[in-house]
Motif scaffolding. Structure first.
Motif, mmCIF file in Angstrom:
data_model
loop_
_atom_site.group_PDB
_atom_site.id
_atom_site.type_symbol
_atom_site.label_atom_id
_atom_site.label_comp_id
_atom_site.label_asym_id
_atom_site.label_seq_id
_atom_site.Cartn_x
_atom_site.Cartn_y
_atom_site.Cartn_z
ATOM 1 N N ASP A 270 0.836 -1.205 0.000
ATOM 2 C CA ASP A 270 0.000 0.000 0.000
ATOM 3 C C ASP A 270 0.870 1.254 0.000
ATOM 4 O O ASP A 270 0.569 2.245 -0.663
ATOM 5 N N ALA A 271 1.971 1.186 0.747
ATOM 6 C CA ALA A 271 2.867 2.349 0.810
ATOM 7 C C ALA A 271 3.484 2.629 -0.538
ATOM 8 O O ALA A 271 3.631 3.768 -0.968
ATOM 9 N N LYS A 272 3.856 1.512 -1.237
ATOM 10 C CA LYS A 272 4.479 1.683 -2.556
ATOM 11 C C LYS A 272 3.531 2.362 -3.532
ATOM 12 O O LYS A 272 3.946 3.110 -4.406
ATOM 13 N N SER A 273 2.244 2.040 -3.403
ATOM 14 C CA SER A 273 1.270 2.603 -4.348
ATOM 15 C C SER A 273 0.524 3.783 -3.735
ATOM 16 O O SER A 273 -0.596 4.065 -4.092
ATOM 17 N N GLY A 274 1.174 4.470 -2.790
ATOM 18 C CA GLY A 274 0.552 5.569 -2.072
ATOM 19 C C GLY A 274 0.434 6.835 -2.896
ATOM 20 O O GLY A 274 0.334 6.800 -4.115
ATOM 21 N N SER A 275 0.465 7.973 -2.205
ATOM 22 C CA SER A 275 0.191 9.266 -2.842
ATOM 23 C C SER A 275 1.214 9.586 -3.911
ATOM 24 O O SER A 275 2.344 9.083 -3.921
ATOM 25 N N ALA A 276 0.825 10.480 -4.789
ATOM 26 C CA ALA A 276 1.718 10.923 -5.858
ATOM 27 C C ALA A 276 2.935 11.623 -5.289
ATOM 28 O O ALA A 276 4.046 11.516 -5.821
ATOM 29 N N LEU A 277 2.746 12.355 -4.171
ATOM 30 C CA LEU A 277 3.858 13.061 -3.541
ATOM 31 C C LEU A 277 4.900 12.064 -3.038
ATOM 32 O O LEU A 277 6.102 12.235 -3.257
ATOM 33 N N GLN B 165 5.375 9.006 -4.076
ATOM 34 C CA GLN B 165 6.001 8.350 -5.224
ATOM 35 C C GLN B 165 7.035 9.265 -5.882
ATOM 36 O O GLN B 165 8.109 8.816 -6.299
ATOM 37 N N SER B 166 6.727 10.546 -5.955
ATOM 38 C CA SER B 166 7.652 11.499 -6.566
ATOM 39 C C SER B 166 8.942 11.595 -5.761
ATOM 40 O O SER B 166 10.042 11.587 -6.322
ATOM 41 N N ILE B 167 8.792 11.687 -4.432
ATOM 42 C CA ILE B 167 9.973 11.759 -3.562
ATOM 43 C C ILE B 167 10.785 10.469 -3.657
ATOM 44 O O ILE B 167 12.001 10.477 -3.817
ATOM 45 N N TRP B 168 10.094 9.353 -3.573
ATOM 46 C CA TRP B 168 10.756 8.036 -3.587
ATOM 47 C C TRP B 168 11.548 7.820 -4.888
ATOM 48 O O TRP B 168 12.652 7.288 -4.863
ATOM 49 N N GLN B 169 10.995 8.245 -5.993
ATOM 50 C CA GLN B 169 11.614 8.003 -7.292
ATOM 51 C C GLN B 169 12.740 8.986 -7.604
ATOM 52 O O GLN B 169 13.664 8.639 -8.354
ATOM 53 N N THR B 170 12.729 10.174 -7.058
ATOM 54 C CA THR B 170 13.667 11.220 -7.487
ATOM 55 C C THR B 170 14.717 11.596 -6.448
ATOM 56 O O THR B 170 15.685 12.271 -6.794
ATOM 57 N N VAL B 171 14.545 11.201 -5.193
ATOM 58 C CA VAL B 171 15.515 11.594 -4.175
ATOM 59 C C VAL B 171 16.895 11.057 -4.555
ATOM 60 O O VAL B 171 17.047 9.933 -5.035
ATOM 61 N N VAL B 172 17.939 11.909 -4.379
ATOM 62 C CA VAL B 172 19.289 11.526 -4.831
ATOM 63 C C VAL B 172 19.969 10.552 -3.866
ATOM 64 O O VAL B 172 20.912 9.850 -4.255
ATOM 65 N N ASP B 173 19.519 10.519 -2.634
ATOM 66 C CA ASP B 173 20.093 9.592 -1.666
ATOM 67 C C ASP B 173 19.374 8.245 -1.739
ATOM 68 O O ASP B 173 18.195 8.170 -2.078
ATOM 69 N N GLY B 174 20.102 7.183 -1.398
ATOM 70 C CA GLY B 174 19.500 5.862 -1.384
ATOM 71 C C GLY B 174 18.578 5.689 -0.190
ATOM 72 O O GLY B 174 18.850 6.214 0.896
ATOM 73 N N MET B 175 17.507 4.966 -0.382
ATOM 74 C CA MET B 175 16.570 4.671 0.706
ATOM 75 C C MET B 175 16.229 3.186 0.647
ATOM 76 O O MET B 175 15.880 2.653 -0.407
ATOM 77 N N ILE B 176 16.367 2.522 1.809
ATOM 78 C CA ILE B 176 16.109 1.091 1.911
ATOM 79 C C ILE B 176 15.199 0.853 3.121
ATOM 80 O O ILE B 176 15.432 1.413 4.197
ATOM 81 N N VAL B 177 14.202 0.009 2.933
ATOM 82 C CA VAL B 177 13.339 -0.397 4.045
ATOM 83 C C VAL B 177 13.552 -1.886 4.281
ATOM 84 O O VAL B 177 13.463 -2.686 3.339
ATOM 85 N N ILE B 178 13.897 -2.254 5.532
ATOM 86 C CA ILE B 178 14.060 -3.675 5.877
ATOM 87 C C ILE B 178 13.133 -4.003 7.040
ATOM 88 O O ILE B 178 12.709 -3.108 7.798
ATOM 89 N N ASN B 179 12.804 -5.292 7.188
ATOM 90 C CA ASN B 179 11.975 -5.691 8.337
ATOM 91 C C ASN B 179 12.890 -6.071 9.511
ATOM 92 O O ASN B 179 14.119 -5.926 9.440
ATOM 93 N N HIS B 180 12.287 -6.577 10.599
ATOM 94 C CA HIS B 180 13.038 -6.865 11.814
ATOM 95 C C HIS B 180 14.026 -8.008 11.647
ATOM 96 O O HIS B 180 14.910 -8.211 12.488
ATOM 97 N N LEU B 181 13.903 -8.770 10.547
ATOM 98 C CA LEU B 181 14.851 -9.861 10.279
ATOM 99 C C LEU B 181 15.965 -9.424 9.332
ATOM 100 O O LEU B 181 16.844 -10.216 9.001
ATOM 101 N N GLY B 182 15.922 -8.180 8.892
ATOM 102 C CA GLY B 182 16.944 -7.675 7.976
ATOM 103 C C GLY B 182 16.634 -7.942 6.525
ATOM 104 O O GLY B 182 17.506 -7.759 5.656
ATOM 105 N N ILE B 183 15.382 -8.368 6.216
ATOM 106 C CA ILE B 183 15.009 -8.668 4.838
ATOM 107 C C ILE B 183 14.572 -7.374 4.149
ATOM 108 O O ILE B 183 13.754 -6.622 4.683
ATOM 109 N N ILE B 184 15.119 -7.116 2.974
ATOM 110 C CA ILE B 184 14.816 -5.882 2.238
ATOM 111 C C ILE B 184 13.371 -5.925 1.737
ATOM 112 O O ILE B 184 12.950 -6.881 1.071
#
Length: 520
Positions: free
Chosen positions: A8-15, A17-36
């Motif tokens: 749901d987060a991936k398909s969230g608001s346009a804002l 999605q715009s930030i996620w796709q264009t930000v110059v820094d890397g962003m990674i989300v992992i769960n409590h087991l370290g799985i990406i």
């Protein structure tokens, strides 16, 4: 349930999605087991993976192996209520790309609750270029500090080396100044003068060495490469060091391993300078009634090794690494043996300028130094047959009662040009001088019909000699420049002077005859 929330987060608001796709820094989300769970495009660009290759994998895939186990242990401890060492704290870490390259990154991690699931968001910035630039600055700083220390050592050494002969010169000069005529006899006067002259000569040699070293390090000195007969240049160097050997009661012998002619491709003046330095060192640092042996051999790699072996006391192992450091005389600064400590440093630099190398071995029974230089043309015989001359000019020699001067320090080159000139003009007077200084004196005493001038001469160069001739004479005889250095810079310098022609070494028989006929 948790994966659905993230979807749901991936398909969230346009804002978002715009930030996620264009930000110059890397962003990674992992769960409590370290799985990406999620990665943005900047992360994929930094590490070189596709999204499919990362999502669902343990985040350790982006770490060097040495950190993998530490990360699993930290996550386990943190989820179990252990201390926080990373969350909310930015720090520099090492990452590993798909290609296996390690990169430096700035990483900031925050904790995030998505529904009932604990997730961690990492924001990372590639610092590879920044770290490389900082390392370059650090290396440059360290090199500058080393250079500054070397400069201080140089100035300290120079102060000592200059003061030693100056002390003798000033001391004896002051002694002569304050002595009454009745107090000093001829023998004492001569002794004082000899000390002054000897110290002055040492001081002049020291200054020459320093200037030579500074020119080499500044890239001012060029080398003029030509084929040189090894037997000939070694004999010349032995002759030039004969007086020093006799004065020190040292026998100098030449024992080549190869019979016949052997050539090296090098700068004649610089080879002479290098060998004289090695032979002189062998003489100076030898035992009483010792010997110095010069030999050479052809190596399998198209090089010729010239060796200088002495029967001295050897060089202690602890001093080996200091041997080529300028002005370091290895503890002999206060000995009776004169020297500047620059000779070997200069020799190493000029040998390498000629695409060669220098090495040594030493034991308590003596030392051996060698220089390896590229082999020259083995068929480079400096001789011209009558048949070759006749094929160019015909059988009959031409009538000419003139004078040719060749200013050249290489006996083989002199012999070659003499043969050509005297076979074209049998009655010609052909003389030679080994230096520009002697050549200028000769021209002033003997009017010449033609002058051949080598450009690379010991002492004054052929270019500078030509400048002197242009100042001395309004009407010059034809002066032909001969050079083994056909670089654009040298040719440009030659063209700026009033040379009639230029011949490149090895000289062509046909070209040389044409030049002779053109100007005589």
């Amino acid at each position: 349930m948790n994966d659905i929330v993230l979807s749901d987060a991936k398909s969230g608001s346009a804002l978002f999605q715009s930030i996620w796709q264009t930000v110059v820094d890397g962003m990674i989300v992992i769960n409590h087991l370290g799985i990406i769970q999620m990665v943005n495009p900047a992360t994929l660009k930094i590490f070189g993976y596709t999204e499919e290759e990362l999502v669902g994998k343990n985040v350790k895939i982006l770490m060097p192996n040495r950190y993998s186990s530490e990360h699993d242990q930290y996550l386990s401890n943190f989820m179990g209520g252990g201390p926080n060492k990373i969350i909310g704290i930015g720090r520099i870490v090492e990452g590993r790309t798909k290609a296996g390259q390690e990169i430096s990154m700035y990483l900031a991690v925050s904790e995030l609750m998505v529904g009932e699931q604990v997730c961690f968001v990492g924001i990372l910035r590639d610092l590879t270029e920044k770290v490389r630039a900082e390392n370059d600055i650090l290396r440059a700083k360290e090199e500058a500090e080393r250079a500054n220390m070397a400069k201080s050592h140089f100035l300290s050494s120079m102060s000592h080396e200059l003061r030693t002969p100056m002390n003798t010169i000033l001391g004896f000069a002051q002694l002569l100044q304050v002595s009454d005529r009745s107090e000093i006899n001829y023998e004492l006067y001569q002794e004082a003068v000899q000390h002054i002259l000897k110290s002055g000569d040492h001081l002049l040699n020291l200054i020459d060495d320093v200037l030579d070293l500074s020119k080499i390090e500044a890239g001012i000195i060029a080398v003029s490469l030509e084929d040189i007969d090894v037997n000939e240049i070694v004999d010349e160097c032995i002759d030039l060091t004969k007086f020093a050997a006799t004065s020190n009661n040292i026998k100098v012998a030449f024992k080549p391993k190869n019979k016949g002619k052997t050539f090296i491709h090098a700068d004649r003046g610089r080879v002479r300078q290098s060998l004289i330095n090695l032979i002189s060192n062998g003489i100076k640092y030898n035992r009483e009634d010792g010997s110095v042996t010069i030999s050479f051999e052809k190596l399998d790699n198209d090089f010729v090794r010239i060796k200088v072996t002495d029967t001295g006391y050897g060089i202690p192992q602890r001093q080996h690494e200091k041997l080529f450091i300028p002005f370091d005389r290895l503890g002999l600064e206060n000995s009776a043996i004169e020297g500047s400590g620059v000779g070997l440093a200069i020799t190493q630099k000029i040998v390498r300028m000629m695409q060669g190398d220098i090495g040594f071995s030493s034991s308590p029974d003596g030392s051996q130094f060698w220089i390896d230089l590229p082999a020259g043309n083995i068929n480079n015989e400096m001789e011209v047959t009558s048949q070759e001359i006749e094929s160019v000019i015909g059988a009959a020699g031409k009538k000419m009662n003139g004078r040719i001067l060749y200013i050249e320090d290489n006996p083989s080159n002199i012999a070659l040009l003499r043969q050509i000139a005297q076979k074209v003009y049998p009655d010609i007077i052909f003389d030679s001088c080994p230096s520009a200084e002697l050549g200028l004196e000769y021209i002033q005493a003997h009017p010449c019909d033609m002058v051949f001038m080598d450009i690379n001469l010991p002492g004054m160069s052929g270019i500078d000699a030509m400048k002197c001739l242009e100042r001395l004479y309004r009407d010059l005889p034809p002066v032909v420049a001969i050079t083994a250095d056909v670089s654009k810079l040298t040719i440009s310098k030659i063209k700026k002077q009033k040379f009639s022609e230029m011949l490149a070494k090895p000289i062509s028989l046909l070209e040389t005859v044409e030049v002779l006929e053109r100007y005589l």
